[in-house]
Design a protein around this motif. Structure first.
Motif, short mmCIF file in Angstrom:
data_model
loop_
_atom_site.label_atom_id
_atom_site.label_comp_id
_atom_site.label_asym_id
_atom_site.label_seq_id
_atom_site.Cartn_x
_atom_site.Cartn_y
_atom_site.Cartn_z
N THR A 89 0.86 -1.18 0.00
CA THR A 89 0.00 0.00 0.00
C THR A 89 0.89 1.23 0.00
OG1 THR A 89 -0.15 -0.05 2.42
CG2 THR A 89 -1.93 -1.13 1.20
N PHE A 90 0.39 2.29 -0.60
CA PHE A 90 1.14 3.53 -0.67
C PHE A 90 1.17 4.19 0.71
CE2 PHE A 90 -0.46 2.90 -4.96
CZ PHE A 90 0.68 3.14 -5.72
N VAL A 91 2.36 4.54 1.20
CA VAL A 91 2.47 5.31 2.44
C VAL A 91 1.83 6.68 2.22
CG1 VAL A 91 4.09 6.41 4.03
CG2 VAL A 91 4.49 4.05 3.27
N ASN A 92 2.09 7.28 1.07
CA ASN A 92 1.48 8.55 0.68
C ASN A 92 0.54 8.24 -0.49
OD1 ASN A 92 0.76 11.05 -0.25
ND2 ASN A 92 2.84 11.75 -0.64
N PRO A 93 -0.77 8.26 -0.28
CA PRO A 93 -1.71 7.92 -1.35
C PRO A 93 -1.53 8.73 -2.63
CG PRO A 93 -2.86 8.03 0.74
CD PRO A 93 -1.46 8.55 0.98
N ALA A 94 -1.00 9.93 -2.55
CA ALA A 94 -0.78 10.76 -3.74
C ALA A 94 0.27 10.16 -4.67
CB ALA A 94 -0.38 12.17 -3.33
N ASP A 95 1.12 9.25 -4.15
CA ASP A 95 2.14 8.62 -4.98
C ASP A 95 1.54 7.73 -6.07
OD1 ASP A 95 4.23 9.83 -3.65
OD2 ASP A 95 4.60 8.12 -2.32
N TYR A 96 0.30 7.32 -5.90
CA TYR A 96 -0.39 6.51 -6.91
C TYR A 96 -0.32 7.19 -8.28
CZ TYR A 96 -4.26 4.28 -9.40
OH TYR A 96 -5.03 3.65 -10.34
N ASP A 97 -0.49 8.50 -8.29
CA ASP A 97 -0.52 9.25 -9.54
C ASP A 97 0.85 9.36 -10.21
OD1 ASP A 97 -3.28 9.72 -9.40
OD2 ASP A 97 -2.96 11.44 -8.07
N LYS A 98 1.91 8.97 -9.54
CA LYS A 98 3.25 9.02 -10.12
C LYS A 98 3.51 7.84 -11.06
CE LYS A 98 5.37 11.51 -6.30
NZ LYS A 98 6.41 11.46 -5.25
N ILE A 99 2.73 6.78 -10.95
CA ILE A 99 2.97 5.58 -11.74
C ILE A 99 2.15 5.64 -13.03
CG2 ILE A 99 2.81 3.06 -11.78
CD1 ILE A 99 3.16 3.13 -8.74
N GLN A 100 2.86 5.46 -14.14
CA GLN A 100 2.24 5.47 -15.47
C GLN A 100 2.26 4.06 -16.07
OE1 GLN A 100 0.82 8.38 -16.52
NE2 GLN A 100 1.45 9.08 -14.50
#
Length: 84
Positions: free
Chosen positions: A13-24
């Motif tokens: 799981t993402f520690v920082n949920p905003a990191d999800y948007d970094k993955i393409q």
């Protein structure tokens, strides 16, 4: 997560949920720290983008010692088979 763990899959799981948007879609990921995997220890994921740039993010995992052995064996069933 229990079913994933028994199948030898490492649920992260993402520690920082905003990191999800970094993955393409075309990115490649490197998970650092798997060789030293320990219960409740966060891991680092390096995101290698198609343009050559990189991002590093933290992910959390919740495996206990027994589940780490399942992961290393590829599944709980594989571990049981190897022990017999």
């Amino acid at each position: 997560q229990s079913n994933l763990k028994k199948q030898g899959v490492l649920p992260l799981t993402f520690v920082n949920p905003a990191d999800y948007d970094k993955i393409q879609e075309t990115d490649r990921l490197t998970i650092k720290g798997l060789a030293d995997l320990a219960p409740d220890q966060d891991l680092e994921v390096v995101i290698h983008h198609e343009d050559g740039s990189e991002d590093s993010i933290q992910v959390a995992q919740t495996l206990n010692e027994e589940q780490i052995e399942w992961f290393k064996a590829g599944s709980a069933l594989n571990l049981l088979r190897a022990q017999n």
